[in-house]
Design a protein around this motif. Structure first.
Motif, PDB file in Angstrom:
ATOM      1  N   GLY A  14       4.297   7.488  -7.596  1.00  0.00           N
ATOM      2  CA  GLY A  14       5.513   8.292  -7.684  1.00  0.00           C
ATOM      3  C   GLY A  14       5.359   9.685  -8.219  1.00  0.00           C
ATOM      4  N   ASP A  64       3.019  -5.354  -3.593  1.00  0.00           N
ATOM      5  CA  ASP A  64       3.347  -6.715  -3.149  1.00  0.00           C
ATOM      6  C   ASP A  64       2.454  -7.689  -3.915  1.00  0.00           C
ATOM      7  OD1 ASP A  64       4.305  -8.895  -1.834  1.00  0.00           O
ATOM      8  OD2 ASP A  64       3.214  -8.518   0.034  1.00  0.00           O
ATOM      9  N   ASN A 123      -1.177  -5.188  -0.919  1.00  0.00           N
ATOM     10  CA  ASN A 123      -0.300  -4.453  -0.010  1.00  0.00           C
ATOM     11  C   ASN A 123       0.688  -3.598  -0.774  1.00  0.00           C
ATOM     12  OD1 ASN A 123      -1.365  -5.558   2.444  1.00  0.00           O
ATOM     13  ND2 ASN A 123      -0.305  -7.465   1.966  1.00  0.00           N
ATOM     14  N   MET A 124       0.996  -2.414  -0.200  1.00  0.00           N
ATOM     15  CA  MET A 124       1.952  -1.490  -0.798  1.00  0.00           C
ATOM     16  C   MET A 124       3.272  -1.555  -0.034  1.00  0.00           C
ATOM     17  SD  MET A 124      -0.524   1.761  -1.603  1.00  0.00           S
ATOM     18  CE  MET A 124       0.710   2.499  -2.690  1.00  0.00           C
ATOM     19  N   PRO A 125       4.367  -1.191  -0.681  1.00  0.00           N
ATOM     20  CA  PRO A 125       5.677  -1.278  -0.018  1.00  0.00           C
ATOM     21  C   PRO A 125       5.777  -0.439   1.253  1.00  0.00           C
ATOM     22  CG  PRO A 125       5.953  -1.016  -2.385  1.00  0.00           C
ATOM     23  CD  PRO A 125       4.498  -0.820  -2.101  1.00  0.00           C
ATOM     24  N   ASP A 126       5.009   0.665   1.337  1.00  0.00           N
ATOM     25  CA  ASP A 126       5.100   1.529   2.515  1.00  0.00           C
ATOM     26  C   ASP A 126       4.253   1.036   3.682  1.00  0.00           C
ATOM     27  OD1 ASP A 126       2.534   2.036   1.683  1.00  0.00           O
ATOM     28  OD2 ASP A 126       2.831   4.173   1.315  1.00  0.00           O
ATOM     29  N   GLY A 127       3.649  -0.130   3.556  1.00  0.00           N
ATOM     30  CA  GLY A 127       2.831  -0.684   4.616  1.00  0.00           C
ATOM     31  C   GLY A 127       1.357  -0.419   4.457  1.00  0.00           C
ATOM     32  N   GLY A 128       0.985   0.441   3.527  1.00  0.00           N
ATOM     33  CA  GLY A 128      -0.428   0.695   3.263  1.00  0.00           C
ATOM     34  C   GLY A 128      -1.047  -0.437   2.464  1.00  0.00           C
TER      35      GLY A 128
END
Length: 562
Positions: free
Chosen positions: A228, A244, A265-270
């Motif tokens: 952030g 995640d 896994n990250m919230p943005d799909g990465g």
């Protein structure tokens, strides 16, 4: 740089034509600054030494300044001490922007960003021969704590000559932040993150420390930017709101698993790769204290250097001397009965040990096992209590009320609380048995698997047999769904089949459910196919490094199927 010059003229009222000498604080002031920066100096020391070894031949000097710009640690060529002191590249020099004008360390303190100030970029004539590159170092709370600076008394004219210096100093500052976070988080979970699995365990890019509920209590600057950008806003956030990942899943990211399998896994799909480090047990406690005194205890044989297991055994040892009921849960074969017996011995009192196999009991057997009503000084171990018939659960509740003085240790392979909520376990008995709950991890999540294999093998052979590197890598790399039971049977088979003093791959039984046999002389392609082209798994089977498998694949022209 231009913004710094503007501050020097408009805010500090400086004259660029002046040639003020370097400002060196007094010995008393230097001691005060070093005392305040003591923890950061300790964390940075090794990194500074490494950086100096990298740049010393190019005549660089390495300095660590505190957040006020005072140099509190220093590495330089002693043959040039007089010149370095005169230029302010020495212990005790003060490089704050309001005092020394535009310079790399001072600009870093103001902006919080890496900076190269090269020759005439410096404000004032005194420092125009220097070239300085600096990077900020932030503490685990997101506050600027220090600046790492490498400087040259004389440098090549092009500013681009300092590009490599910038790469080295920013990487070193990142490692110092990591070392500082690790030093402050020995009693907490630390999650280290990397975009590249090859660097995850050796040089990760970012890290956070977490309390027991999974909230962030410390972080490196790279982690602040990753999650952030505004550092302090990260404090107090739950890890499952950032990734995640839950705190209960942290053991899945410990070093016992291959790095490429530790995907987060990250919230943005990465996705990133994660390495979780468990809290360390306090020094001077439990098994560690006994080892330092040269004494062994009943818990010592249950685990090697696995922080999570050592913490669990420390708790078990403290509970052993009390009458608090203990519930030991975990998968089949994780060592619940071994721990129950060790707790009985560690209790110290002369108590009888009563073991009840709950699935095999009848009313008469249960009453006979517990003895007549009255005060009983005994340890009662209820094995697989979830398998006790419903009518006996009701009876056992009443029998326990009639026999105070029993120290209860219960083992279960299921979530007993969930079974109670679903009506599959007698509620009054659950609350009679519930006290402290200890969850034993499966072998696939333990960091001391190699130690455990060696101990079990020595117990069977007295040290007469050893494992080949390939056999050891194969055993350490298995998932062991049957845990200790499966491992012990595998070693029994290997010892029986071994012809000589070295156990090799052919003597090892294949894992349960495996329909593929890999012989020791199989080709690399056959091994890769059997391992689903997972290079780390193939490397463990062959007893070599992953890089060796990659080199052989390139040499033999092997590529994974599309």
């Amino acid at each position: 740089m231009s913004a710094s010059w503007k501050r020097c003229v408009e805010v500090y009222g400086m004259d660029p034509t002046r040639s003020d000498p370097a400002h060196i604080v007094t010995e008393t002031e230097l001691r005060e600054h070093r005392m305040q920066a003591e923890q950061m100096i300790a964390s940075a020391r090794s990194g500074l030494q490494t950086l100096f070894r990298q740049v010393a031949r190019q005549n660089y000097t390495v300095l660590l300044t505190d957040a006020k710009g005072v140099c509190v640690d220093f590495f330089g060529d002693p043959d040039f001490e007089a010149e370095l002191r005169g230029a302010g590249l020495f212990m005790g020099a003060r490089w704050s922007e309001d005092l020394a004008g535009t310079n790399a360390a001072g600009a870093c303190i103001v902006t919080g960003e890496p900076m190269t100030i090269h020759q005439d970029d410096h404000f004032g004539n005194a420092h125009t021969a220097l070239s300085c590159t600096a990077a900020p170092i932030f503490d685990s709370m997101g506050q600027l704590a220090a600046v790492l600076n490498i400087s040259l008394l004389q440098s090549p004219m092009p500013k681009s000559s300092q590009n490599l210096a910038m790469s080295l100093v920013t990487a070193s500052a990142r490692r110092v932040e990591m070392a500082n976070l690790m030093a402050q988080s020995r009693r907490e979970w630390v999650l280290r993150l990397s975009a590249n699995p090859e660097f995850l365990d050796v040089d990760p890019e970012a890290a956070v420390s977490l309390d027991g509920s999974g909230r962030v209590i410390g972080f490196t600057r790279a982690a602040g930017k990753l999650f952030g950008g505004e550092g302090r806003a990260l404090l107090g956030q739950r890890i499952d709101s950032l990734l995640d990942l839950s705190v209960e899943e942290l053991p899945d990211l410990m070093r016992d698993r291959p790095t490429e399998e530790r995907v987060v896994n990250m919230p943005d799909g990465g996705a990133l790769f994660g390495h979780a480090i468990a809290p360390q047990a306090p020094r001077g406690c439990g098994t560690l204290a006994r080892r330092m005194r040269g004494k062994a205890g009943p818990m010592d044989a249950l685990a090697g250097h696995d922080p999570a297991m050592q913490q669990l055994l420390l708790q078990a040892e403290r509970l052993a001397g009390t009458d608090v009921p203990v519930l030991l849960s975990g998968e089949t074969g994780t060592g619940k009965m071994r721990l129950a017996r060790a707790m009985h011995v560690a209790g110290g009192e002369r108590r009888e040990l009563i073991t009840v196999e709950c699935a095999a009991q009848s009313v008469d057997r249960l009453i006979q096992a517990l003895g007549p009503p009255g005060q009983i000084r005994a340890t009662l171990v209820l094995r697989r209590v979830e398998e006790m018939p419903a009518d006996l659960q009701v009876l056992l509740t009443a029998l326990l009320e009639e026999r105070p003085g029993l120290r209860l240790i219960v083992t279960s392979c299921v979530d007993l609380g969930k079974a109670m909520q679903e009506g599959r376990f007698h509620k009054p008995l659950f609350y009679r048995l519930s006290g402290a709950a200890l969850m034993l991890p499966p072998l696939r999540k333990r960091q001391d698997l190699g130690w455990l294999i060696d101990r079990l093998l020595r117990r069977r052979t007295g040290g007469e047999l050893r494992l080949s590197p390939a056999a050891r890598a194969d055993l350490v790399g298995r998932d062991w769904p049957g845990n200790l039971h499966e491992l012990e049977r595998s070693l029994d088979v290997a010892v029986a089949l071994c012809d000589g003093d070295v156990i090799d791959l052919p003597e090892l039984p294949r894992p349960a459910g495996s329909d593929t046999t890999i012989e020791a002389d199989d080709s690399l392609e056959e091994v890769l196919e059997a391992c689903g082209w997972n290079m780390s798994r193939a490397a463990r089977r062959l007893g070599v490094n992953r890089s060796t498998v990659l080199r052989r694949m390139r040499r033999e022209g092997l590529t994974p199927p599309a």
